[in-house]
Design an enzyme around this catalytic site. Sequence first.
Site, short mmCIF file in Angstrom:
data_model
loop_
_atom_site.label_atom_id
_atom_site.label_comp_id
_atom_site.label_asym_id
_atom_site.label_seq_id
_atom_site.Cartn_x
_atom_site.Cartn_y
_atom_site.Cartn_z
N TYR A 290 0.83 -1.20 0.00
CA TYR A 290 0.00 0.00 0.00
C TYR A 290 0.87 1.26 0.00
O TYR A 290 1.38 1.69 1.03
CB TYR A 290 -0.93 0.02 1.22
CG TYR A 290 -1.84 -1.18 1.34
CD1 TYR A 290 -2.19 -1.95 0.23
CD2 TYR A 290 -2.35 -1.56 2.57
CE1 TYR A 290 -3.03 -3.05 0.35
CE2 TYR A 290 -3.20 -2.67 2.70
CZ TYR A 290 -3.53 -3.40 1.58
OH TYR A 290 -4.35 -4.49 1.71
N HIS B 193 0.30 -12.34 1.56
CA HIS B 193 -0.48 -11.42 0.74
C HIS B 193 -0.54 -11.88 -0.72
O HIS B 193 0.48 -11.94 -1.41
CB HIS B 193 0.15 -10.03 0.82
CG HIS B 193 -0.76 -8.91 0.41
ND1 HIS B 193 -0.34 -7.60 0.32
CD2 HIS B 193 -2.08 -8.90 0.07
CE1 HIS B 193 -1.36 -6.84 -0.04
NE2 HIS B 193 -2.42 -7.61 -0.21
#
Length: 321
Positions: free
Chosen positions: A46, A131
């Site tokens: 992010y 992830h």
Amino acid sequence: MNVTRLGLGCAQLGNLYHAISDDTARATVATAWDAGIRYFDTAPHYGLGLSERRLGAALSAYPRDEFVLSTKVGRVLEPDPDGVSQRDTQGFDVPASFRRRWDFSRDGVLRSLEDSLTRMGLDRVDIAYIHDPDDHFAEAMAGAVPALVELREQGVVRAIGVGMNQAEMLAEFIRRADLDAVMVAGRYSLLNQPALDELLPLCVERKVAVMAAGVFNGGILATHTPGAKYDYADAPPELVARAERIAAVCEKHGVELPDAAIALPSAHPAVASVVVGAHSPDQVTVNVSRARKPVPAALWSELIGAGLLRADTVVEAGVRS
């Protein structure tokens, strides 16, 4: 898993889609805290580390034992001097001063988590997710899972899991690994319920906590009138039409579409937290208000009767706070 029923997803703190200031990021976290949110989720992906840096700085104002923090492994950030003058190409409005490298090996996991702790200024995280290992299942099982188990045993992380935009592989990870939690994005929503096939029943059976993210499916369910984005791309016309039908039923029962989008996953016994992102303090306030609004049982019954929800969808009269 001791998380609040509503969590703050922090991709927006990494300038998802558009930039926000450091002050806005800090105020967004502070507003979430004041509203009672104590679960915060981030990732190196992010904003190329920006979300982690901002979240760590904001949370430094609060007692460490009073919040639950998750981050992710699988993408290692490496400096890219040639990218400084360019912008990131994966949805975040930040300089491309780092490159993401997939790495689900033991060494990659250890490096990723160490870098995350440094960025956040912390000595531990509560949950570490693998992830998006969609194309790396074997590598993640061989390297990342044992590494996270080791870190859990050492107390560096309290819980381990996997975060993905699909349900099938999450179920396979649970069958083959000793996980504490999973984060499923967009696969248990008003528009999609494939997590009901295997994942959610398996999580109930194995006592694996589910964090439901992507409940607005990338934007189409985020406003009273269905939006045009689905999973961060242009929504197919048939999905827009389906969302419009769902919105019409919601309106008939005095409920806005995003209220129902948050309420639906919260009803399932496997779901520990519904994780919703925000670009600003005002968005946090709106999401908290939506999560507290009661949703009548008749709404769910009508959606199921119209074939707009699966018949085995778990529903209840209102959202738990």
